[in-house]
Design an enzyme around this catalytic site. Structure first.
Site, PDB file in Angstrom:
ATOM      1  N   ARG A 267      12.517 -30.696 -11.521  1.00  0.00           N
ATOM      2  CA  ARG A 267      13.483 -30.818 -12.354  1.00  0.00           C
ATOM      3  C   ARG A 267      15.144 -31.158 -11.501  1.00  0.00           C
ATOM      4  NH1 ARG A 267      13.046 -25.337 -14.394  1.00  0.00           N
ATOM      5  NH2 ARG A 267      10.611 -25.227 -14.194  1.00  0.00           N
TER       6      ARG A 267
ATOM      7  N   HIS B 155       5.468 -19.418 -16.169  1.00  0.00           N
ATOM      8  CA  HIS B 155       5.847 -19.265 -14.870  1.00  0.00           C
ATOM      9  C   HIS B 155       4.991 -17.782 -14.515  1.00  0.00           C
ATOM     10  CE1 HIS B 155       6.119 -19.769 -10.846  1.00  0.00           C
ATOM     11  NE2 HIS B 155       6.565 -20.395  -9.921  1.00  0.00           N
TER      12      HIS B 155
ATOM     13  N   ASN C 198       5.556 -29.272 -15.400  1.00  0.00           N
ATOM     14  CA  ASN C 198       4.427 -30.026 -14.936  1.00  0.00           C
ATOM     15  C   ASN C 198       3.288 -28.999 -15.255  1.00  0.00           C
ATOM     16  OD1 ASN C 198       5.459 -28.138 -12.677  1.00  0.00           O
ATOM     17  ND2 ASN C 198       4.085 -27.116 -13.491  1.00  0.00           N
TER      18      ASN C 198
END
Length: 537
Positions: free
Chosen positions: A81, A244, A295
């Site tokens: 980020r 996530h 990612n």
């Protein structure tokens, strides 16, 4: 190098003239950058035929350009980020690993963010979602160029909730009594609830994960409408909680066959579809929407992790450990990416240009007619010609830093040169089976030809003609990159910790709860109350 031919000069002049055309003809464009978390390259149906849960993203790909050789600047949260918002690798901007709940610092204050540049250029700027670049004092997004912020200050597994969702291992909900808060659970935060911020105020603690996606969509739509009505161009940075863990979705019907991950992927897809719809109704033709991942998948979460597609890092997997998130294998940093801008970016196009999230900063700055901050070097480039279909040439060299799997955090351990990928250090993150690939340093780098070996299975034989032919160019590129970083204006992040900076809206309540059950949190979720609870400075 020689004098370029008149034809080359004319072609370059035409390209440069065209580069400014979108801004000159249409004014300053709006920008929406959507960053998905831990999403796999194969999590898009447009990339991987086995994926069926992303019709809206697939539509976005069909109506825009899909980038198949696109990379995150790092393979874990904070460094990725920081690089997106500065255009600089962690070796330059100082953010080399993740910040904690108790972190005093964040992205160094002498680093200039994309939001700061665009706000100076007249933009309304908003950040919605995960920040993870420091929450204490002036590291908070409200002090980093954003006019409006709504979201959580770090990853949403870094605090307990009353709706813990799906994680591996599963985590308990927030305690209501002091004794329960002291029960330690591996990889679980039980003492402090996850906070939700609106600007500087904590408006909910703990966050309701079950409604978080809907809240983000609502706030993003509201920001777009208000910014459009103001007559100013806008920049919206939407950093999703998906994919996530914990995954905060209701269990899908058994007949659907999607599983928890598939249900969450569908939820993310619908959220992106809604943002596209709102953007189209408020400035279609003058809004660039750029979607990418931060990612690769978090492999140790097993069935709750994403799909790598073909980027399996076979060499590493044969030796143990994961080749996804935290690693410099393709599965760690090659991410899905789409760009959509009706009338400007070609539809139904697939680009194989070597690009990176590092390019977002300089590209948007150029399209806004602004200038890059002085006295520093950038790893990203203005890739407008690639976006507009005028070129399919990206980076000649791309650097990949260690993101926690092996070696020193932020150290440049792998390098891409054209189709060749060279590893000076290898290692695997924790895999689903619990294995970890040990760090190995290679005096002669491992070199893979990705054109022939996308799975990174068999490095070139060091005695082969191909290895000997490409090694000098790789060695020069690696040495030049390290020298360039060493002589740059490099920042250093403060990674010190202090429990006193933990976001807490009411220290008198167990887990920092804002209110007793059924009061403010319930009202907030139904949109009936938006009162600031506590300013967090």
């Amino acid at each position: 190098m020689g004098t370029p031919s008149p034809r080359v000069v004319l072609v370059l002049a035409a390209a440069l003239a065209g580069l400014s055309a979108p801004r000159a003809a249409y004014g300053q464009p709006n920008f929406i950058v959507i960053l998905a978390d831990d999403v796999g390259w194969g999590d898009l149906g447009a990339n991987w035929a086995e994926t069926k849960e992303t019709p809206h993203l697939d539509e976005l790909a069909a109506e825009g350009t899909r980038f198949v050789d696109f990379h995150s600047a790092a393979s874990t949260c904070s460094p990725s980020r920081a690089s997106l918002l500065t255009g600089r690798l962690g070796a330059r901007n100082g953010v080399t690993h993740n910040f904690a709940v108790t972190s005093v610092g964040g992205l160094p204050l002498n680093e200039t963010t994309l939001a700061e540049v665009l706000r100076e250029a007249g933009y309304s700027t908003g950040a919605i979602g995960k920040w993870h670049l420091g929450h204490h004092s002036h590291h908070h997004p409200s002090f980093r160029g954003f006019d409006y912020y709504f979201g959580i200050p770090y990853s949403h597994d870094m605090g307990c909730t009353d709706t813990p969702g799906y994680n591996l291992p599963p985590c308990p909900p927030c305690p209501w009594h002091g004794a329960a808060a002291r029960v330690a659970r591996k990889d679980c935060y039980t003492e402090v609830a996850l906070p939700l911020f609106e600007n500087l105020a904590i408006v909910q603690q703990p966050v309701n994960l079950s409604s978080l996606a809907a809240r983000y969509a609502e706030e993003a739509a509201r920001f777009i409408r208000q910014a459009s009505n103001s007559g100013r161009p806008f920049f919206l940075y939407l950093a999703l909680a998906h994919m996530h863990v914990p995954l905060g979705v209701p269990p899908p019907p058994p007949a659907s066959g999607r599983g928890i991950y598939g249900a969450s992927l569908s939820e993310m897809d619908a959220l992106v579809g809604r943002i596209k719809q709102v953007a189209d109704s408020h400035g279609k033709g003058n809004t660039l929407l750029w979607f990418a991942g931060d990612n690769g998948p978090w492999a140790q979460k097993c069935d709750l992790a994403g799909r790598l597609g073909p980027f399996v890092g076979a060499w590493q997997r044969q030796r143990g450990g994961s080749s996804a998130k935290q690693t410099t294998w393709e599965g760690g940093h090659r991410v899905p990416a789409l760009a959509y801008w009706p009338g400007r970016i070609p539809a139904k196009r697939t680009s194989r240009a070597l690009l990176s999230t590092l390019d977002v900063f300089p590209t948007l700055v150029a399209l806004a007619g602004a200038a890059l901050p002085p006295n520093r070097r950038f790893d990203g480039a203005d890739v407008s010609p690639v976006l507009f279909g005028w070129s399919d040439v990206g980076h000649k060299v791309l650097l990949h830093p260690n993101s926690g799997a092996a070696g020193k955090d932020g150290e440049i351990e792998a390098l891409r040169l054209a189709q060749y990928k060279a590893f000076y250090t290898t290692g695997g993150a924790m895999a689903c089976d619990g294995s970890i690939g040990p760090a190995e340093h290679h005096q002669l780098p491992l070199i893979f030809n990705l054109d022939r070996d996308i799975q990174e299975q068999e490095p070139l034989d060091v005695a082969s003609r191909e290895y000997q032919a490409v090694l000098p160019a790789i060695s020069r590129a690696y040495a030049q990159a390290l020298e360039d970083i060493a002589t740059d204006n490099v920042s250093v992040a403060d990674y010190s910790k202090d429990p006193a900076v933990t976001p807490c809206c009411n220290a008198q309540h167990v887990a920092c709860r804002c209110q007793a059950p059924g009061t403010h949190a319930a009202a907030l979720d139904h949109g009936t109350e938006r009162r600031a609870v506590r300013l967090c400075l």
